[in-house]
Design a protein around this motif. Structure first.
Motif: not given
Length: 955
Positions: A516-543
């Motif tokens: 959501v944050f990336c799409r609002v900010a315009g930080l996206t890349r087109p996916g195979e189906d034309g949808s926009e996806v985040c180009p950064l690896p979204i990384t969970p931190l389990f602590e």
């Protein structure tokens, strides 16, 4: 990853005959520390005498024999002098360790040096490794140290610079001896550095800024780290020859493990109010500028070394053709400057490349990507080989190619880290924009409702970026960060952007919301189906322990989500393009022997936190949860056709995951390393591990060679934990119960706050980050780093051992067969050996006699007696348990470690006694609100720096 021919190796591998035994090397090493420290302290005392500080000189430790107790420290400059004395001891020990490594390699052969390239390749040779397959797989290895800032880095960079200069002087002296004609000059030079150190404020009067921390990272990466890379590569080449793996090998620039760097400084905002979107924006630019400066100066140096004359060598046709093109690319005034070197065509060519580097701040662009520069350097390389100057190509051009490959135009990838709680705040502000808030705040809703809201937003983002950033301070900060990343990506690509890390990941919604944050900010890349996806690896931190236990389910559900499935494919294709781009640039035309990469599998980056899990559950439960969790996460990802790649958030102390690098790598669960190591290098250890070219070379080699051995060897990955799973399950459960019983004991937090200098740590100026995430005065909100730091300063070292004694006692009593099994296997299974060696190190560093001095500061006598009694009882149990596991004494098994600890005992005790006295006085004045407290706080900060120097650790 493992391609082998031949038979399975025998259990024991012989490294060859030893000419100089470990015991003799130790004896020589100890003697060298003594001799070097005497020389350093003698020079320090002379310097103090010269400037009229005779009283300070007389109060110092490490002079002569010093069998009796040191005098009590009084107010004045003695604490500062102690800090310098400990710094000199640390330098002497580092220099001795380096000399002993060199002696070991010279006398016994490089393969005898643990963790080295020579040992790794020798062992692969004993496994009948196919050299061609090793050559093909070396470039698939990926090592990425990530440099972070640190809230308890007690030494200033100016002081670290003095220590590095002294290290250089000491290493130079080691090669000549006292009778060398230059001895007096070296002593004079040393005194100059010591006087500068003495006259420099050891403790900052104000907190460092993020800008200062960023400068420190740049200084390290573009300085000692950059210089060390060529040396590490040379050691790989030499080790290949020594191992007898045949001709060729890792000589070509394309046949090296992939090395790159990351950083958190300027991107880590978890509880750090000073890291704003503008901070991130500026940091990305500063890292890029620093990289381009490094490349510019390196190209200038290369040009100065390639002075081959056209008169003697002619000019190869390929170089002549390219020179004509290169001259057209640069401005006429630059052509004129460079044109004076036309009789030295290689020099002219490199200078033209230098002038074609990007200069975006001047509104000018040159090379669009670093691979274009590598391709041009390939022309230089080939043309040198064409005229018979292959040695020059290898010695001069190959290291330049490697620099460009490693640092690119971005120096280090900047990770973005934020706490999931802050993201919840941003969501609540965004929801309020449309009047959609419910009775239950978003942060308190069930996971199903949270996901439903995010998925609805992902179907159609309901606000513009301006509206979203105006929703409130959390939304402005969170979305503004991704706007800064989007702006940078548009101008310079995504090479400089690292991971988007979510601290305290609890469930899938914490990860999906980043889209959501990336799409609002315009930080996206087109996916195979034309949808926009985040180009950064979204990384969970389990602590925390609970989060680690939930991690496999969270990973599985996250990878099953349609948005993730689209994104993971885009990221895989994106990474494959980057890898292919680099390989094509590195592999010269016609050199088909260098294998191009196959497309890597989809990857999910997962970060695991060593600090918070230890603070949450104690050392044994933490280590086992991390070990077990990695396996379970790996299996969960594999079921979804994805490879889990772990990012290890290790700190600088045993309680936060530290330990010998090669032992740490050996102890990782089978298959989880997978040739891809990403690990934090915390600010407090950066100076120690990478402050000089020599130490940087050594520590980089440990990471590179250790990853190669752990990933390519059959022997290193054979399962050895059979039968010990039940043992560690029991140890984990019992130790956690004991540990949590203590931290939840009535009055424990009060004891902690009075029996440690946590209140001074919280008011210290040794890091830009606050000690607490939200500012709440609770144990839960306190960061793991100051938690560990405070226990270390008071010599309890409690997080490094507490709970293990109860666990070992109950295991021996209730499950004697399992205890016997542990005793038999503790040295065989790398994980068990690593855990218990670290636990033993933490216990040996503790001194409850000194801890009792701090406990006496607890005002309520019944509370003091009760809590200290619990701690002391557990301490005794740990000692007894370790004695049962390891019948031989620590001094016999680990004499070097014991020597290091014992040499510090008396001077540290003098500092601790002084700190305790000051704490009592300062707290009394603080309670009365008297202004006399401030000078005492300054002196207390000095004691913290001095004790940290003596212990060689903070948090």
């Amino acid at each position: 990853m493992k391609h082998r021919k031949g038979t399975t190796p025998k259990k024991k591998v012989h490294l060859g005959k030893v000419k100089l035994s470990y015991a003799k090397r130790l004896k020589l090493g100890f003697a060298k520390v003594h001799g070097d420290l005497d020389w350093l302290m003698g020079s320090f005392c002379e310097m103090l005498h010269d400037i009229g500080e005779e009283n300070i000189e007389k109060a110092l430790p490490f002079q002569g024999d010093h069998t009796e107790r040191l005098a009590k420290i009084e107010k004045g400059k003695v604490t500062r002098a102690y800090s310098i004395a400990f710094g000199l001891l640390n330098v002497a020990e580092e220099a001795s360790a380096a000399s002993m490594r060199s002696m070991n390699e010279a006398m016994n052969g490089p393969a005898h040096e643990p963790g080295s390239w020579a040992q790794a390749l020798h062992l692969l040779k004993t496994e009948n490794a196919d050299p061609d397959l090793v050559v093909a797989e070396l470039p698939t290895l990926r090592i990425e140290p990530v440099l972070t800032a640190h809230p308890t880095e007690a030494r200033r960079r100016s002081v670290l610079a003095c220590m590095q200069e002294i290290y250089g002087i000491l290493m130079e002296r080691s090669g000549h001896g006292e009778k060398h004609p230059g001895e007096q000059d070296r002593r004079s030079k040393l005194k100059v550095v010591l006087e500068r150190w003495w006259r420099t404020e050891e403790v900052r009067t104000q907190r460092p800024t993020v800008d200062m921390e960023r400068e420190g990272v740049i200084h390290c990466l573009a300085g000692s780290m950059a210089e060390s890379i060529a040396l590490t590569d040379r050691r790989l080449q030499d080790a290949w020859v020594l191992a007898g793996l045949g001709k060729g090998g890792p000589v070509h620039p394309a046949v090296r493990p992939t090395l790159c760097f990351g950083t958190w400084v300027g991107g880590d905002r978890d509880g750090h109010p000073l890291v704003t979107p503008d901070t991130t924006r500026l940091s990305l630019c500063e890292y890029r500028d620093a990289s381009l400066r490094l490349l510019s100066s390196s190209l200038e140096k290369l040009a100065g070394h390639l002075t081959l004359s056209r008169k003697y060598h002619g000019i190869p046709p390929e170089l002549e053709k390219w020179l004509g093109d290169w001259r057209k690319r640069v401005a006429p005034e630059k052509q004129k400057v460079v044109g004076v070197y036309q009789e030295e065509p290689w020099r002219e060519a490199v200078l033209l490349m230098r002038h074609y580097l990007p200069r975006p701040r001047e509104g000018k662009y040159g090379y669009l990507q670093p691979e274009d520069l590598i391709l041009d350097l390939g022309v230089i390389r080939r043309s040198l080989i064409a005229v018979g100057a292959s040695r020059l190509a290898a010695a001069e051009v190959d290291p330049m190619i490697r620099l460009v490959e490693v640092f690119g135009f971005h120096l280090a990838a900047l990770d973005i880290r934020q706490n999931s709680a802050r993201h919840d705040e941003a969501v609540e502000e965004l929801e309020a924009l449309r009047g959609g808030t419910g009775k239950v705040p978003y942060r308190s809703r069930p996971e199903k409702e949270r996901r439903t809201l995010i998925e609805d937003w992902l179907k159609k983002i309901p606000w513009s970026v301006e509206e979203a950033m105006g929703a409130g301070p959390a939304a402005a900060e969170v979305i503004g960060t991704y706007v800064a990343l989007a702006e940078h990506a548009k101008l310079h690509g995504i090479d400089g952007l690292g991971l988007s890390i979510i601290s305290m990941t609890r469930d899938v919604s914490d990860l999906l919301v980043i889209h959501v944050f990336c799409r609002v900010a315009g930080l996206t890349r087109p996916g195979e189906d034309g949808s926009e996806v985040c180009p950064l690896p979204i990384t969970p931190l389990f602590e925390t322990l609970n989060d680690l236990e939930a991690a496999p389910r969270v990973v599985s559900e996250f990878l099953s989500h349609p948005v993730t499935q689209k994104t993971i494919k885009v990221l895989a294709a994106q990474e494959a393009q980057v890898v292919l781009r680099k390989r094509v640039a590195l592999v010269d035309p016609g050199e088909g022997a260098v294998v191009l990469p196959v497309q890597p599998p989809p990857i999910l980056r997962v970060m695991i936190g060593y600090s918070d899990s230890n603070k949450d559950a104690g050392i044994l439960a933490s280590q086992w949860a991390l070990h077990r969790g990695q396996r379970a996460i790996q299996d969960a990802a594999r079921e979804k056709g994805v490879s889990a790649r772990f990012f290890h958030g290790r700190g600088g102390t045993v309680s936060r995951g530290a330990g010998p690098t090669h032992r740490f790598l050996e102890a990782l669960p089978q298959g989880t390393l997978a040739g891809d190591l990403r690990v934090t290098e915390q600010g407090e250890v950066i100076g120690q591990k990478y402050g000089t070219v020599a130490t940087a070379t050594y520590n980089l080699e440990l990471l590179l060679a250790g990853t190669a051995w752990s990933s390519l060897s059959v022997r290193s990955s054979r399962e050895k934990e059979a039968g010990l799973t039940e043992v560690f399950e029991l140890l984990s459960q019992i130790s956690m119960k004991s540990y949590r019983g203590l931290v939840h004991e009535a009055g424990f937090v009060e004891f902690f706050r009075q029996a440690t200098p946590i209140d001074v740590v919280e008011r210290s100026t040794i890091g830009s980050r606050p000690a607490r995430r939200t500012g709440a005065a609770s144990w839960a909100d306190l960061r793991a780093i100051p938690w560990v730091f405070s226990w270390s300063q008071s010599r309890f070292f409690l997080p490094a051992w507490y709970g293990a004694g109860s666990a070992l006692k109950e295991l021996a009593k209730e499950h004697p067969k399992l205890f016997k099994l542990l005793k038999e296997k503790v040295r065989e299974w790398p994980f068990a050996r690593y855990v218990f060696n670290n636990l033993e190190s933490g216990l040996a560093s503790a001194d409850l006699e000194i801890g009792h001095l701090y406990a006496d500061l607890v005002q309520a006598a019944p509370l003091r007696k009760r809590i200290f009694g619990i701690i002391e009882s557990e301490f005794v149990l740990v000692k007894e348990g370790l004695s049962s596991l390891f019948p031989d004494s620590l001094a016999r098994r680990r004499p070097r470690f014991r020597f290091t600890v014992e040499r510090r005992v008396k001077p540290l005790r003098a500092l601790h006694e002084w700190q305790v006295k000051l704490l009592g006085e300062w707290r009394g004045l603080e309670e009365k609100g008297l202004e006399e407290a401030e000078p005492l706080l300054s002196e207390l900060r000095q004691t913290i720096a001095a004790i940290a120097a003596g212990l060689r650790t903070t948090g």
